[in-house]
Motif scaffolding. Structure first.
Motif, PDB file in Angstrom:
ATOM      1  N   ARG A  64       0.835  -1.192   0.000  1.00  0.00           N
ATOM      2  CA  ARG A  64       0.000   0.000   0.000  1.00  0.00           C
ATOM      3  C   ARG A  64       0.876   1.250   0.000  1.00  0.00           C
ATOM      4  O   ARG A  64       2.078   1.181   0.276  1.00  0.00           O
ATOM      5  CB  ARG A  64      -0.963   0.033   1.200  1.00  0.00           C
ATOM      6  CG  ARG A  64      -0.306   0.239   2.549  1.00  0.00           C
ATOM      7  CD  ARG A  64      -1.334   0.192   3.667  1.00  0.00           C
ATOM      8  NE  ARG A  64      -0.709   0.436   4.955  1.00  0.00           N
ATOM      9  CZ  ARG A  64      -0.587   1.640   5.509  1.00  0.00           C
ATOM     10  NH1 ARG A  64      -1.058   2.723   4.876  1.00  0.00           N
ATOM     11  NH2 ARG A  64      -0.013   1.788   6.681  1.00  0.00           N
ATOM     12  N   ARG A  88       4.744   8.005   0.558  1.00  0.00           N
ATOM     13  CA  ARG A  88       5.205   6.888   1.407  1.00  0.00           C
ATOM     14  C   ARG A  88       4.665   5.571   0.876  1.00  0.00           C
ATOM     15  O   ARG A  88       3.523   5.492   0.406  1.00  0.00           O
ATOM     16  CB  ARG A  88       4.765   7.087   2.860  1.00  0.00           C
ATOM     17  CG  ARG A  88       5.364   8.334   3.506  1.00  0.00           C
ATOM     18  CD  ARG A  88       4.844   8.550   4.915  1.00  0.00           C
ATOM     19  NE  ARG A  88       5.234   9.851   5.437  1.00  0.00           N
ATOM     20  CZ  ARG A  88       6.293  10.081   6.213  1.00  0.00           C
ATOM     21  NH1 ARG A  88       7.071   9.072   6.572  1.00  0.00           N
ATOM     22  NH2 ARG A  88       6.570  11.291   6.646  1.00  0.00           N
ATOM     23  N   TYR A 118       4.546   1.181   1.804  1.00  0.00           N
ATOM     24  CA  TYR A 118       4.633   0.222   2.906  1.00  0.00           C
ATOM     25  C   TYR A 118       4.726  -1.175   2.317  1.00  0.00           C
ATOM     26  O   TYR A 118       3.946  -1.531   1.428  1.00  0.00           O
ATOM     27  CB  TYR A 118       3.404   0.333   3.815  1.00  0.00           C
ATOM     28  CG  TYR A 118       3.252   1.704   4.430  1.00  0.00           C
ATOM     29  CD1 TYR A 118       3.768   1.987   5.685  1.00  0.00           C
ATOM     30  CD2 TYR A 118       2.621   2.726   3.721  1.00  0.00           C
ATOM     31  CE1 TYR A 118       3.642   3.263   6.245  1.00  0.00           C
ATOM     32  CE2 TYR A 118       2.491   4.000   4.269  1.00  0.00           C
ATOM     33  CZ  TYR A 118       3.003   4.250   5.525  1.00  0.00           C
ATOM     34  OH  TYR A 118       2.892   5.515   6.068  1.00  0.00           O
ATOM     35  N   ASP A 119       5.681  -1.971   2.821  1.00  0.00           N
ATOM     36  CA  ASP A 119       5.838  -3.325   2.287  1.00  0.00           C
ATOM     37  C   ASP A 119       5.037  -4.335   3.106  1.00  0.00           C
ATOM     38  O   ASP A 119       4.372  -3.983   4.097  1.00  0.00           O
ATOM     39  CB  ASP A 119       7.317  -3.701   2.163  1.00  0.00           C
ATOM     40  CG  ASP A 119       8.029  -3.884   3.503  1.00  0.00           C
ATOM     41  OD1 ASP A 119       7.358  -4.060   4.540  1.00  0.00           O
ATOM     42  OD2 ASP A 119       9.283  -3.862   3.497  1.00  0.00           O
ATOM     43  N   ALA A 120       5.099  -5.594   2.692  1.00  0.00           N
ATOM     44  CA  ALA A 120       4.297  -6.647   3.324  1.00  0.00           C
ATOM     45  C   ALA A 120       4.671  -6.883   4.778  1.00  0.00           C
ATOM     46  O   ALA A 120       3.884  -7.457   5.542  1.00  0.00           O
ATOM     47  CB  ALA A 120       4.444  -7.942   2.523  1.00  0.00           C
ATOM     48  N   ASN A 121       5.875  -6.431   5.162  1.00  0.00           N
ATOM     49  CA  ASN A 121       6.306  -6.571   6.559  1.00  0.00           C
ATOM     50  C   ASN A 121       5.969  -5.342   7.395  1.00  0.00           C
ATOM     51  O   ASN A 121       6.348  -5.257   8.566  1.00  0.00           O
ATOM     52  CB  ASN A 121       7.818  -6.817   6.606  1.00  0.00           C
ATOM     53  CG  ASN A 121       8.212  -8.101   5.907  1.00  0.00           C
ATOM     54  OD1 ASN A 121       7.567  -9.142   6.087  1.00  0.00           O
ATOM     55  ND2 ASN A 121       9.260  -8.044   5.089  1.00  0.00           N
ATOM     56  N   GLY A 122       5.274  -4.381   6.802  1.00  0.00           N
ATOM     57  CA  GLY A 122       4.882  -3.180   7.529  1.00  0.00           C
ATOM     58  C   GLY A 122       5.930  -2.090   7.539  1.00  0.00           C
ATOM     59  O   GLY A 122       5.733  -1.047   8.169  1.00  0.00           O
ATOM     60  N   ARG A 123       7.037  -2.288   6.837  1.00  0.00           N
ATOM     61  CA  ARG A 123       8.084  -1.278   6.818  1.00  0.00           C
ATOM     62  C   ARG A 123       7.693  -0.120   5.900  1.00  0.00           C
ATOM     63  O   ARG A 123       7.139  -0.333   4.828  1.00  0.00           O
ATOM     64  CB  ARG A 123       9.403  -1.882   6.348  1.00  0.00           C
ATOM     65  CG  ARG A 123      10.562  -0.891   6.524  1.00  0.00           C
ATOM     66  CD  ARG A 123      11.883  -1.417   6.058  1.00  0.00           C
ATOM     67  NE  ARG A 123      12.904  -0.393   6.267  1.00  0.00           N
ATOM     68  CZ  ARG A 123      14.101  -0.397   5.708  1.00  0.00           C
ATOM     69  NH1 ARG A 123      14.439  -1.376   4.915  1.00  0.00           N
ATOM     70  NH2 ARG A 123      14.958   0.564   5.964  1.00  0.00           N
ATOM     71  N   GLU A 124       8.013   1.100   6.335  1.00  0.00           N
ATOM     72  CA  GLU A 124       7.668   2.297   5.580  1.00  0.00           C
ATOM     73  C   GLU A 124       8.877   2.842   4.829  1.00  0.00           C
ATOM     74  O   GLU A 124      10.000   2.792   5.326  1.00  0.00           O
ATOM     75  CB  GLU A 124       7.131   3.354   6.551  1.00  0.00           C
ATOM     76  CG  GLU A 124       6.811   4.681   5.919  1.00  0.00           C
ATOM     77  CD  GLU A 124       7.678   5.798   6.469  1.00  0.00           C
ATOM     78  OE1 GLU A 124       7.149   6.856   6.758  1.00  0.00           O
ATOM     79  OE2 GLU A 124       8.914   5.603   6.598  1.00  0.00           O
TER      80      GLU A 124
END
Length: 396
Positions: free
Chosen positions: A25, A30, A32-38
């Protein structure tokens, strides 16, 4: 290797050197990857996501249009296509008509066909040659890759290539290259893939004047520079010239595929001369209209100019302060670059920045390229450069 990477490697042709980051997303500048990292996005999908990620106006327009009509044949009139053509011409200030495709390469193919037909119909003997510049990039179809003035792009794997292209080192060298088979010159006003290299305004203006006096065409590839990327709607406006053909793509759709060839040769095509099944459909042209509405407002309020100035200050300071990494800051508007001392330094910076959560791009001439969303906020600019500073510190 996770399941997604395994699937991609097994079923998708390996035409890209992926790093397998899985973005799920985005919001503004900004990601965001599948691990929640921004991540701060200073690349915008290589200049495509001009209004950032998930811009509410664009999302709402696409959802509304998709609920009504996405596509009909170009054999029927397409209302948002006609409206977008009108808006593009109005914003340009030029007296032109538009052809719609799906990409920059398609737009440039259309431009080359326009030149070829002009060369067939406007001279006593056929003219077909197009002069382009070394370090240029015009696409990856067989014809547009041959139009690209980088020898390494002309791989023998895909030969034979179409004839009719000459390459020169500089704008000054164009004049000596013109012969009785030359029909057009095709240039980028800022070479993107070629190192974010702007050309001198006076040289470009003189070229436009000479070509017009000889009845030859000036094609300006604005696939990357167009749609407010340099601060003006078109870089051609910034250079105060009136090209014969202008090509657009990338930022116009905000992520939805679209390409446009605009030309003052308003009667050059007849039905059947050219076409594109998906080109200019309801969804892509509605996207284009919405993107223009958003970015025109940003320019009129002065916020785009403020962003450009703020971003530029960071780049100038880095180039001055860190000569061990950079030789100069280059580019215009929010199409910018930092020229590195060598290719190894360029690669190290790109990797270190990504490790810090900052997405940058590579370009020719050892350039780190910056193509942030045009709606990027001051806070996101500041945070992006904080991360770049951390990346550079890790390399010191």
């Amino acid at each position: 290797m996770n399941e997604l990477e395994k699937m991609d490697r097994e079923y998708v042709l390996a035409s890209y050197a992926r790093d397998y980051t899985d973005f799920v997303r985005g919001e503004g500048a900004r990601l965001y990857d599948a691990n929640g990292r921004e991540y701060i996005d200073f690349a915008s999908g290589i200049g495509v996501s001009s209004v950032g990620h998930a811009h509410p106006k664009l999302v709402n327009a696409l959802c509304d249009q998709a609920s009504k009509l996405i596509h009909v044949s170009n054999l029927q009139v397409i209302e948002p296509q006609a409206r977008l053509a009108k808006r593009l011409v109005e914003l340009s200030g030029y007296d032109m008509r538009c052809f719609f495709g799906n990409s920059g390469a398609e737009a440039n193919e259309a431009a080359l066909k326009i030149a070829r037909k002009y060369g067939e119909t406007h001279f006593e003997t056929k003219r077909y040659k197009v002069i382009t510049l070394k370090h240029s990039f015009h696409g990856r179809t067989i014809t547009t890759v041959k139009a690209t003035g980088q020898k390494e792009m002309h791989k023998s794997d895909f030969s034979p290539y179409p004839a009719g292209f000459d390459y020169v080192e500089s704008i000054d060298a164009i004049y000596d290259a013109i012969d009785d088979e030359t029909v057009a010159v095709m240039i980028e006003l800022v070479q993107g893939e070629g190192g974010v290299q702007p050309f001198d305004k006076n040289e470009v203006q003189e070229l436009a004047k000479v070509l017009r006096s000889q009845g030859l065409l000036l094609i300006v590839d604005e696939v990357q520079t167009g749609v407010y990327r340099t601060g003006e709607f078109l870089a051609s406006q910034l250079y105060e010239i009136e090209p014969d053909v202008i090509t657009l793509a990338k930022g116009l759709g905000g992520g939805v595929p679209i390409g446009v060839a605009m030309t003052r040769l308003k009667e050059i095509f007849r039905p059947g001369d050219h076409g594109s099944t998906f080109g200019g459909n309801y969804l892509s042209t509605r996207a284009g209209l919405t993107v223009l509405e958003i970015l025109e407002a940003e320019q009129e309020r002065g916020t785009l100019a403020e962003r450009i100035e703020h971003f530029s200050r960071y780049l100038s300071r880095l180039a001055e302060r860190l000569p061990e990494f950079f030789t100069e800051a280059v580019g215009l508007g929010l199409m910018r670059g930092l020229r590195c001392v060598d290719a190894q330094t360029q690669d190290r910076i790109l990797k270190a920045a990504f490790a810090e959560g900052l997405i940058l791009l590579k370009a020719g001439r050892n350039t780190v390229r910056f193509l942030p969303p045009l709606i990027i906020g001051r806070e996101e600019i500041d945070e992006g450069f904080v991360r770049l500073e951390k990346a550079l510190e890790s390399l010191s």
